[in-house]
Each structure stands twice: as structure tokens, then as C-alpha cells.
Write an enzyme that holds these catalytic residues in place. Structure first.
Site, PDB file in Angstrom:
ATOM      1  N   ARG A   1      18.241   0.963  -5.729  1.00 40.41           N
ATOM      2  CA  ARG A   1      17.413   0.674  -4.556  1.00 40.41           C
ATOM      3  C   ARG A   1      18.255   0.370  -3.321  1.00 40.41           C
ATOM      4  O   ARG A   1      19.389  -0.092  -3.416  1.00 40.41           O
ATOM      5  CB  ARG A   1      16.533  -0.551  -4.834  1.00 40.41           C
ATOM      6  CG  ARG A   1      15.508  -0.356  -5.932  1.00 40.41           C
ATOM      7  CD  ARG A   1      14.231   0.236  -5.413  1.00 40.41           C
ATOM      8  NE  ARG A   1      13.216   0.381  -6.439  1.00 40.41           N
ATOM      9  CZ  ARG A   1      11.947   0.665  -6.187  1.00 40.41           C
ATOM     10  NH1 ARG A   1      11.548   0.802  -4.936  1.00 40.41           N
ATOM     11  NH2 ARG A   1      11.077   0.804  -7.161  1.00 40.41           N
TER      12      ARG A   1
ATOM     13  N   SER B   1       5.603   3.312  -7.774  1.00 43.35           N
ATOM     14  CA  SER B   1       7.015   3.582  -7.553  1.00 43.35           C
ATOM     15  C   SER B   1       7.402   4.919  -8.161  1.00 43.35           C
ATOM     16  O   SER B   1       7.039   5.243  -9.289  1.00 43.35           O
ATOM     17  CB  SER B   1       7.849   2.463  -8.171  1.00 43.35           C
ATOM     18  OG  SER B   1       9.215   2.752  -8.084  1.00 43.35           O
TER      19      SER B   1
ATOM     20  N   LYS C   1       5.972   7.653  -2.184  1.00 43.13           N
ATOM     21  CA  LYS C   1       5.429   6.932  -1.029  1.00 43.13           C
ATOM     22  C   LYS C   1       6.458   6.779   0.086  1.00 43.13           C
ATOM     23  O   LYS C   1       6.197   7.094   1.242  1.00 43.13           O
ATOM     24  CB  LYS C   1       4.957   5.524  -1.433  1.00 43.13           C
ATOM     25  CG  LYS C   1       3.700   5.466  -2.232  1.00 43.13           C
ATOM     26  CD  LYS C   1       3.074   4.090  -2.237  1.00 43.13           C
ATOM     27  CE  LYS C   1       4.012   2.925  -2.207  1.00 43.13           C
ATOM     28  NZ  LYS C   1       4.981   2.877  -3.309  1.00 43.13           N
ATOM     29  N   THR C   2       7.620   6.270  -0.264  1.00 47.87           N
ATOM     30  CA  THR C   2       8.649   6.015   0.740  1.00 47.87           C
ATOM     31  C   THR C   2       9.169   7.319   1.329  1.00 47.87           C
ATOM     32  O   THR C   2       9.284   7.471   2.548  1.00 47.87           O
ATOM     33  CB  THR C   2       9.811   5.216   0.127  1.00 47.87           C
ATOM     34  OG1 THR C   2       9.321   3.966  -0.342  1.00 47.87           O
ATOM     35  CG2 THR C   2      10.908   4.968   1.152  1.00 47.87           C
TER      36      THR C   2
ATOM     37  N   ASP D   1       5.297   0.423   1.864  1.00 46.35           N
ATOM     38  CA  ASP D   1       4.869  -0.043   0.540  1.00 46.35           C
ATOM     39  C   ASP D   1       3.570  -0.844   0.507  1.00 46.35           C
ATOM     40  O   ASP D   1       2.787  -0.684  -0.419  1.00 46.35           O
ATOM     41  CB  ASP D   1       5.992  -0.875  -0.083  1.00 46.35           C
ATOM     42  CG  ASP D   1       5.848  -1.017  -1.588  1.00 46.35           C
ATOM     43  OD1 ASP D   1       5.411  -0.052  -2.242  1.00 46.35           O
ATOM     44  OD2 ASP D   1       6.184  -2.078  -2.120  1.00 46.35           O
TER      45      ASP D   1
ATOM     46  N   ARG E   1      11.233  -4.760 -12.339  1.00 43.72           N
ATOM     47  CA  ARG E   1      10.311  -5.876 -12.495  1.00 43.72           C
ATOM     48  C   ARG E   1      10.093  -6.194 -13.972  1.00 43.72           C
ATOM     49  O   ARG E   1      10.290  -5.356 -14.841  1.00 43.72           O
ATOM     50  CB  ARG E   1       8.967  -5.541 -11.849  1.00 43.72           C
ATOM     51  CG  ARG E   1       8.993  -5.436 -10.344  1.00 43.72           C
ATOM     52  CD  ARG E   1       7.610  -5.099  -9.795  1.00 43.72           C
ATOM     53  NE  ARG E   1       7.165  -3.783 -10.199  1.00 43.72           N
ATOM     54  CZ  ARG E   1       6.294  -3.527 -11.157  1.00 43.72           C
ATOM     55  NH1 ARG E   1       5.758  -4.529 -11.853  1.00 43.72           N
ATOM     56  NH2 ARG E   1       5.941  -2.284 -11.465  1.00 43.72           N
TER      57      ARG E   1
ATOM     58  N   LYS F   1       7.240  -8.573  -4.322  1.00 42.20           N
ATOM     59  CA  LYS F   1       5.989  -8.292  -5.007  1.00 42.20           C
ATOM     60  C   LYS F   1       5.154  -9.561  -5.198  1.00 42.20           C
ATOM     61  O   LYS F   1       3.925  -9.484  -5.296  1.00 42.20           O
ATOM     62  CB  LYS F   1       6.277  -7.637  -6.357  1.00 42.20           C
ATOM     63  CG  LYS F   1       6.755  -6.196  -6.235  1.00 42.20           C
ATOM     64  CD  LYS F   1       5.782  -5.321  -5.462  1.00 42.20           C
ATOM     65  CE  LYS F   1       6.215  -3.867  -5.442  1.00 42.20           C
ATOM     66  NZ  LYS F   1       5.336  -3.030  -4.586  1.00 42.20           N
TER      67      LYS F   1
ATOM     68  N   HIS G   1      -1.463  -1.116  -1.945  1.00 46.84           N
ATOM     69  CA  HIS G   1      -0.119  -0.699  -2.334  1.00 46.84           C
ATOM     70  C   HIS G   1       0.058   0.726  -1.816  1.00 46.84           C
ATOM     71  O   HIS G   1      -0.203   1.700  -2.517  1.00 46.84           O
ATOM     72  CB  HIS G   1       0.020  -0.761  -3.852  1.00 46.84           C
ATOM     73  CG  HIS G   1       1.409  -0.446  -4.332  1.00 46.84           C
ATOM     74  ND1 HIS G   1       1.652   0.119  -5.558  1.00 46.84           N
ATOM     75  CD2 HIS G   1       2.620  -0.611  -3.764  1.00 46.84           C
ATOM     76  CE1 HIS G   1       2.955   0.288  -5.734  1.00 46.84           C
ATOM     77  NE2 HIS G   1       3.558  -0.150  -4.645  1.00 46.84           N
TER      78      HIS G   1
END
Length: 536
Positions: A322, A238, A242-243, A257, A61, A201, A220
């Protein structure tokens, strides 16, 4: 030329203000989009059938290039300390030039939902220059049924043109890259970057702006659900896990997410997952690894070997490699994207200082304190210019996506935690045995064991000690976990060096929280770590 059902006037390209296009292709499926993307040279197929693309100079980003249109509607509502403003005249020129850039081009359109809850979802029309971007967003958002497409009325339009180059003097931008959000006109313009994550996003940012006024908490976070209907939320930036941690084969994955939390429970904003793949392995993360061998998955900046097999250990393009895939590629994914009220909240941090314990029990006040603090470490490659982990505070574990003041989100969260009696935990997936560069990353097996004990309720019966630096409760022993790892100081070769590092981190927490002190209750202020305790 328009393809795929443009008879309904509400579906015409004129709703975007674009005209003079060579062709417009509506709601193409995965096969058509992959075939088109390969034919146009946008990327290639791996040996297993996934599509892989590279994104050039932007492999993450570009938060410094993101702007919000300042007008009468947004001026009193936006947290301008965190959001850059673009003035109406500059935005008007930017929109005009976007439309000029689109003329004569082949574009792709996807009509999708942001949000699994019909009462709180938003209808999103995404116009892209690349076929693979259309596939990406089709994977990441929620696909309407054919019947729903017939009456689809867009509430938000995203125009994504990587070939566009902003002029800072003319458009009020910082560089040739721009992400401009118009919350009043419900339009988002993305130019000068091929990084597909900007689209998803942007939808999150719009929902973060809209939902609090409806009493819904945008988060988030990832979420999953056990067989007994027990729901867990995982907050974290990130790279904090989390994932990975929410993709538990023993629990149903609701989403990885972004979620909302309202009076009926939680709901996923998305219909897919956007997982980091650097050093991905079938042994450590079998569910995510399996998706990288599926047709329809999009791989970003993943290096292929001579046989077109992904080399997930190769970070030569970026550490932020990713995989974007639809949620149903995960075997135990929720079919509805919705669940009841959560029983556990887990706040994840990648502690680069090696000070935080692997898990701690938080009171509601401590939970709000750490939610507003949002301490973690930026992981290499997540943002342009970040080449190694560095300590940071990102309020609400997602400051770049928070249009409103953090206190609005924090007070909503505190109210919901109290109303539903939610247990809260702080989990460090960062470093142990020393700071980054000296210590080692927290073993994922230990993290999984501690989380399992927290989520099944058994951890609440453990013996706890009070952390001398942060004041929260830390378990002394947990079955299946090396007890030494529960006491970070004992893992350091030099205990005094640990104490100095802990005092340094406490000072950073205190300095960071000064801006929130006027917006929180006394019990939250008392939850702050203190140098007096740290010096004992």
C-alpha cells in the site's frame, strides 16, 4: 512531557484517560514524524524520499478480531449477525489494560477531522505508539487549520498500541489482536497489529454508525467529478479498482474510498488515499505512481531493491502492498472534498467466475439488489489468510464496516437514487475468457473506455441486449472496445462450461439474498437473477 501546544485543557492527554507517559508529541508534521520514525528504527526512506515500513504478521485487516461494545445504547441498533459483541465488563478490563500498557511510553497524538462536510464531520483524536502510524493517519484524515486546533474538542478517540497483546479469556477477544469499538463512549482500542489501515477503517465504522440517523448515506466508494460538474461514485471492495478508476486525469478526484451522501451532495470522509501498489506502474497508473516518489508518502510492506528503489512487482511480503498519501499529492484532487449530487453510480466487482459482462446498465431496483448483494472476489492479501481471489458476497460493498443492518443503507441509497435520477452501472474488473486460473483479468483499457462512455452519457445511446442470466442491459458495441469482450460467453473456449458456471453463480446470488428478502420491496425481488432464465 507534552509537546506542541498542550495549554488548552481540551487538548490534554487526560481526555484519553492515559497517564504516566514518558512523552506526548502533538500534531507533528511530516518532516518531524519521518525523522522520528527513522531514528526509532520504525522504517526507512526509499531512494525517492517516501517512508517504508513493514507490518509483521498482519499485512491486512483482521476482521475476525473486531468487536463492538454491547450496551443499552447499541444493543437495538447494531447488526449483530455481522458484528461481534464485547461485553461491558470485558471491555472495561481491556481499556484498563490498554492504559497500563501505555504508561512510561512515548506517544504521538493527531487531532483530525473525519468528514469534509462541517455539518457532518467528526473530530477524531488519534493516539499512536509508532511515529509512522501518526504520519499515516495524518495523511489519511483531514487536517484542521491551526486556528481550528486551538478549539478542537475530540468526539472520538482512537488508541493504537501494536505492542499490546490481548488475553482472550480476560478481554473476551479471539486472539492477541483486538479492535474494540465503543460507540457510546466514543473510543476505539487497537492492539496487537501494526497494520495501519485498522485506524482509518475504524473511523469509517463510526461514521457508518452515526450518519444514517441524520439521513446521510455513508458509502464505501470513491468519487470524482467532470468539468461539467457531473459527479460519479464508484462502489467496490479492495482490489476491484476504486482507487485506480477514480484517479482519472480528466476528472477531479474527490476521494478514493469513503464518502457521505446527504441533502447538499457528497463529501469525502478522508484527506488522503490508501492505494494498493502491487504491480503498480508509471504507464498504467501515473498519478498514483508519482505519489510513491514523494516525501511524506507512507509505503506499507513494499520491498526495496539494493538501491532502495521500490519493487512493486515483489509480493513476497504480501499482495496487499500500500501507499498512503495526502489527497493533494494527486494533481487533479478536489480542494474541498465536496461536490453536488451524483449523476452516475458505478458498482465494481472482480468477478472470479468470469461470468459477468464488463459493464451493464442497472435499473434502480437492480442497483439496490446488487448493492445489497455486494458480489466480488476477495483479492489476495487484503485480509489475513486470503492467499488467492475467492468469490464472496459483502453487502453494501463493505460488510466489515457496517454496524447497522444492510437494509438501512440500502433503503437510503434507493431513496437517493430515485430522488436525484442517478444512472447506475455494474462493471466487472474481474476475469474474462474463463474463471480465475484459466481466464485473464479484464483489460484496464477496455474498462476505462466503457466507463468514459458511461460517464459522458454516450453509452446510453448504444444498442443493448438483455443478459439471459441476470436480466440487466448489456451494450452490444462500444467504440474503441473489442465487441467480443462485451459477451462473456463468446470469450470462453467452451460455451457449455460458461453456461454451467453462470448457473452456479446465479444460485449463489439467490442463496445469498434470502436473508434480505423480508427487508426489500417486490421490485427489488424481481431484479434477482433466475435459474429459469439461466437455463434457457
Amino acid at each position: 512531557m507534552e509537546e506542541m501546544g498542550s495549554r488548552n485543557p481540551s487538548r490534554g492527554i487526560e481526555t484519553t484517560g492515559l497517564s504516566g507517559l514518558s512523552s506526548v508529541r502533538w500534531n507533528l508534521g511530516s518532516a518531524d514524524l519521518v525523522e522520528t520514525a527513522v531514528r526509532r528504527g520504525e522504517g526507512r526512506l526509499t531512494a525517492h524520499g517516501a517512508f517504508v515500513a513493514t507490518t509483521g504478521q498482519h499485512t491486512g485487516r483482521s476482521p475476525k478480531d473486531k468487536f463492538v461494545l454491547r450496551d443499552e445504547n447499541t444493543d437495538p441498533r447494531i447488526w449483530w449477525d455481522n458484528n461481534k459483541a464485547i461485553e461491558p465488563d470485558a471491555y472495561a478490563r481491556l481499556l484498563e489494560d490498554f492504559r497500563a500498557q501505555a504508561r512510561g511510553r512515548d506517544l504521538f497524538v493527531q487531532d483530525l477531522y473525519g468528514g469534509a462536510d462541517p455539518q457532518n464531520r467528526i473530530c477524531v483524536r488519534v493516539v499512536t505508539e509508532y511515529a509512522w502510524h501518526s504520519l499515516f493517519i495524518r495523511n489519511l484524515l483531514i487536517r484542521p487549520t491551526r486556528e481550528e486546533l486551538e478549539t478542537f474538542e475530540p468526539e472520538l478517540t482512537i488508541i493504537d498500541l501494536p505492542s499490546f497483546r490481548a488475553d482472550p479469556e480476560r478481554h473476551g477477544a479471539r486472539s492477541e489482536t483486538v479492535i474494540a469499538c465503543d460507540f457510546t463512549g466514543n473510543t476505539i482500542l487497537i492492539g496487537g497489529t501494526s497494520y495501519a489501515g485498522e485506524m482509518k477503517k475504524s473511523v469509517f465504522t463510526v461514521l457508518n454508525y452515526r450518519l444514517p440517523e441524520a439521513g446521510v448515506m455513508p458509502m464505501h466508494c470513491s468519487a470524482n467529478e467532470g468539468d461539467a460538474g457531473d459527479v460519479a461514485l464508484f462502489f467496490g471492495l479492495s482490489g476491484t479498482g476504486k482507487t485506480t478508476l477514480s484517479a482519472d486525469p480528466k476528472r477531479t478526484l474527490i476521494g478514493d474510498d469513503e464518502h457521505g451522501w446527504g441533502e447538499d451532495g457528497i463529501f469525502n470522509f478522508e484527506g488522503g488515499c490508501y492505494a494498493k501498489t502491487i504491480r503498480l506502474s508509471a504507464e498504467a497508473e501515473p498519478e498514483i505512481f508519482a505519489t510513491t516518489r514523494r516525501f511524506g508518502t507512507v509505503l506499507e510492506n513494499v520491498v526495496l531493491d539494493a538501491d532502495r528503489v521500490p519493487d512493486f512487482d515483489d509480493g513476497s511480503l504480501t499482495e496487499n502492498t500500500r501507499a498512503a498519501y495526502p489527497l493533494h499529492f494527486i494533481p487533479n484532487a478536489s480542494e474541498t472534498g465536496r461536490a453536488g449530487q451524483p449523476q452516475n453510480i458505478v458498482m465494481l466487482t472482480a468477478d472470479a467466475f468470469g461470468v459477468m459482462p464488463p459493464i451493464a446498465k442497472l435499473t434502480p431496483a437492480e442497483a439496490m439488489y446488487h448493492f445489497l448483494s455486494g458480489y466480488t472476489a476477495k483479492v489476495a492479501g487484503t485480509e489475513k489468510g486470503v492467499t488467492e481471489p475467492e468469490a464472496t458476497f459483502s453487502t453494501c460493498f463493505g460488510a466489515p464496516f457496517m454496524p447497522r443492518h444492510p437494509s438501512e443503507y440500502g433503503n437510503l441509497l434507493k431513496e437517493l437514487i430515485a430522488r436525484h435520477g442517478v444512472d447506475c452501472w455494474l462493471v466487472s474488473t474481474g476475469w474474462t475468457g474463463g474463471a480465475y486460473g484459466v481466464g485473464q483479468r479484464m483489460p484496464i483499457k477496455a474498462t476505462r473506455a466503457l466507463l468514459a462512455a458511461a460517464l459522458d452519457g454516450s453509452l446510453k445511446d448504444a444498442e443493448f441486449r438483455t443478459d439471459p442470466h441476470f436480466g440487466f442491459q448489456v451494450p452490444v458495441a462500444v467504440e474503441g472496445v473489442d465487441p467480443s469482450i462485451l459477451d462473456p460467453r463468446s470469450t470462453w473456449a467452451d460455451g457449455e462450461a460458461y453456461d454451467a458456471q453462470a448457473r452456479k453463480l446465479v444460485s449463489m446470488f439467490q442463496a445469498n439474498f434470502e436473508k434480505f428478502e423480508a427487508h426489500v420491496d417486490g421490485d427489488v425481488l424481481k431484479a434477482a437473477p433466475t435459474l429459469a432464465l439461466a437455463a434457457e
